[in-house]
Motif scaffolding. Structure first.
Motif, PDB file in Angstrom:
ATOM      1  N   SER A 223       7.031 -14.747 -49.334  1.00 51.45           N
ATOM      2  CA  SER A 223       8.374 -14.797 -48.750  1.00 51.45           C
ATOM      3  C   SER A 223       8.529 -16.005 -47.831  1.00 51.45           C
ATOM      4  CB  SER A 223       8.671 -13.503 -47.981  1.00 51.45           C
ATOM      5  OG  SER A 223       7.655 -13.232 -47.030  1.00 51.45           O
TER       6      SER A 223
ATOM      7  N   HIS B 106      11.012  -9.005 -52.470  1.00 54.19           N
ATOM      8  CA  HIS B 106      12.350  -9.444 -52.862  1.00 54.19           C
ATOM      9  C   HIS B 106      12.806  -8.825 -54.183  1.00 54.19           C
ATOM     10  CE1 HIS B 106      15.958 -11.759 -53.172  1.00 54.19           C
ATOM     11  NE2 HIS B 106      15.703 -12.316 -52.002  1.00 54.19           N
TER      12      HIS B 106
ATOM     13  N   TYR C 118      20.800 -14.722 -52.247  1.00 55.96           N
ATOM     14  CA  TYR C 118      19.436 -14.439 -51.788  1.00 55.96           C
ATOM     15  C   TYR C 118      19.411 -13.172 -50.933  1.00 55.96           C
ATOM     16  CZ  TYR C 118      15.068 -14.789 -49.233  1.00 55.96           C
ATOM     17  OH  TYR C 118      13.840 -14.500 -48.675  1.00 55.96           O
TER      18      TYR C 118
END
Length: 469
Positions: free
Chosen positions: A308, A32, A330
């Motif tokens: 995740s 991420h 996000y």
């Protein structure tokens, strides 16, 4: 949990040393961009202070035995995670840390910046490294606090109460001899004792030699009034009257951590959602021990579950609890490439771009009702024999009574991607697929739901008795 339409108040809990594990945060850093940016932004300063990169410490068991490397690594992991949660629409309404974790809590509260905090915690780590590791720590379950304090006090400066973590959960610290004698005394009274793996006897007089260097470093840092309510380790109450200042950190080093009182302060302040910001579940476990059952407690990163998957499950549960999760923020880093680190069930997302990676595929999924009430289940993995050169398994997630909750048939590794499959299920690399498969035996039903979009897209969840090919 709260009145309809009211956003619940969220407390961030920052764990201390011993919460770390090899590989902490590595997968989330890879997966991420929001978290990766929070780490990489300070990577050069970290390297200047320690001589290594943050991920070198996150992933290296030898580095994690060195206080001068581990302590700043834990601090940076925690402040980057706090930034990640805040970016996703989950800011803290109050914070409390535990020992080393109080530095991250103070930073997130606005007492000092990340760069200042890294300087301070690196100095703390170096100060500990200069103090020979001596003594031990014991966690004690079920004691009478007054009697325990009397027994510890009888050993004078050789033993100290290090932490009040929860009702009937206390940690003591001191010399090897004192800890051995106290362990025997505790066991005679039927109290559970667990030796803790630590580099030093924290929060005892044995670490007092580290105080002068820590105070010198703290004196170079400008301390500001907390902008976010901060419960202090020394008192368990809200920071006030100029605390924490530079001198505070010297007293904190050799005094008991009053974490149970700190959690009580957050609860009395209206917090009903608690997120452990770091690795492990020590603080959520301790907090839940004094909970009335009306709060949501979300543990930190775990070596048993892909990062995740953890953050997706938490974001889904936070939204269900009434917190307006910012799913746009996000997913924003992935929009340009069309790939994603995963989705909440039912989330809208762009179609994945064609991939030349080996896909992670399955034949069909059956969701049995009532899946949402199945509790914490485990998964049974059955390997198919013959019929294909690739590894194919069937997976059944069952509840505590052994009833199937989710069944995944024909979960397959190593199938080649054809042009005709473009726009089909998301592709995972072989390494990702193998890691997901290895974790299936520890997944809860909620965690599996969080991972399903990685395999089949947001429509993977199907009604009772139906299937998705």
């Amino acid at each position: 949990m709260t009145a309809a339409g009211t956003r619940p108040r969220t407390g961030f809990l920052f764990p201390g040393q011993s919460s770390e594990y090899v590989g902490m945060g590595v997968e989330l850093h890879r997966a991420h961009p929001l978290f990766r940016a929070g780490i990489d932004r300070h990577a050069e300063q970290f390297r200047r202070l320690t001589g290594v990169r943050p991920l070198d410490v996150f992933a290296d068991p030898a580095a994690q035995t060195r206080a001068e490397l581990l302590q700043p690594a834990v601090f940076l992991l925690q402040v980057a995670l706090a930034e990640f949660w805040t970016s996703c629409g989950v800011p803290p309404d109050a914070v409390v840390g535990h020992s080393l974790g109080e530095y991250a809590a103070a930073c997130v509260a606005g007492v000092f910046g990340v760069e200042e905090g890294l300087e301070l915690v690196s100095a703390r780590g170096r100060a500990f490294a200069a103090v020979p590791g001596a003594g031990r720590m014991l966690a004690v379950g079920g004691p009478d606090p007054a009697e325990l304090e009397y027994l510890v006090g009888a050993h004078g400066g050789a033993a100290s109460v290090a932490a009040y973590n929860a009702p009937e959960r206390i940690v003591v610290s001191g010399t090897d001899t004192a800890m051995g004698e106290l362990a025997a005394a505790f066991e005679r009274r039927g109290w559970l004792t667990i030796p803790l793996e630590t580099t030093h006897a924290f929060h005892s007089t044995l670490v007092a030699p580290a105080v002068p260097a820590l105070l010198a470093a703290a004196g170079r840092v400008r301390h500001r009034t907390p902008a976010v309510p901060l419960a202090l380790n020394l008192t368990g109450g809200w920071a006030a009257g100029g605390e924490p200042g530079a001198e505070y950190w010297g007293r904190q080093l050799t005094s008991p951590v009053r974490f149970a009182a700190g959690v009580r302060t957050l609860r009395d302040g209206g917090c009903t959602v608690f997120v452990e910001v770091g690795s492990g579940r020590t603080l959520t476990t301790a907090g839940r021990a004094q909970s009335d059952g009306g709060e949501l407690w979300l543990a930190g990163l775990s070596p048993r579950t892909p990062d995740s998957a953890t953050v997706l499950e938490h974001l889904t549960r936070l939204e269900e609890a009434g917190i307006p999760v910012d799913w746009v923020r996000y997913h924003a880093p992935f929009r340009a490439t069309g790939r994603t680190a995963g989705d909440r069930p039912g989330a809208d997302r762009p179609a994945p771009a064609p991939s030349t990676e080996l896909p992670f595929r399955f034949e069909r999924i059956v969701i049995h009702e009532p899946a949402s009430a199945a509790g914490s289940g485990v998964a049974a993995v059955r390997h198919r024999v013959g019929g294909t050169a690739r590894e194919v398994v069937d997976v059944s997630v069952v509840d505590d009574a052994g009833r199937p909750v989710v069944e995944v048939f024909g979960l397959e590794l190593g199938a080649r991607t054809g042009a005709e499959e473009a726009g089909g299920p998301d592709r995972c690399s072989p390494q990702e697929a193998e890691r997901l498969l290895a974790s299936l035996d520890t997944l809860t039903e909620d965690q599996l739901h969080a991972l399903l979009p990685l395999w089949a897209g947001p429509d993977a969840s199907t009604p009772v008795g139906s299937t998705e090919e």
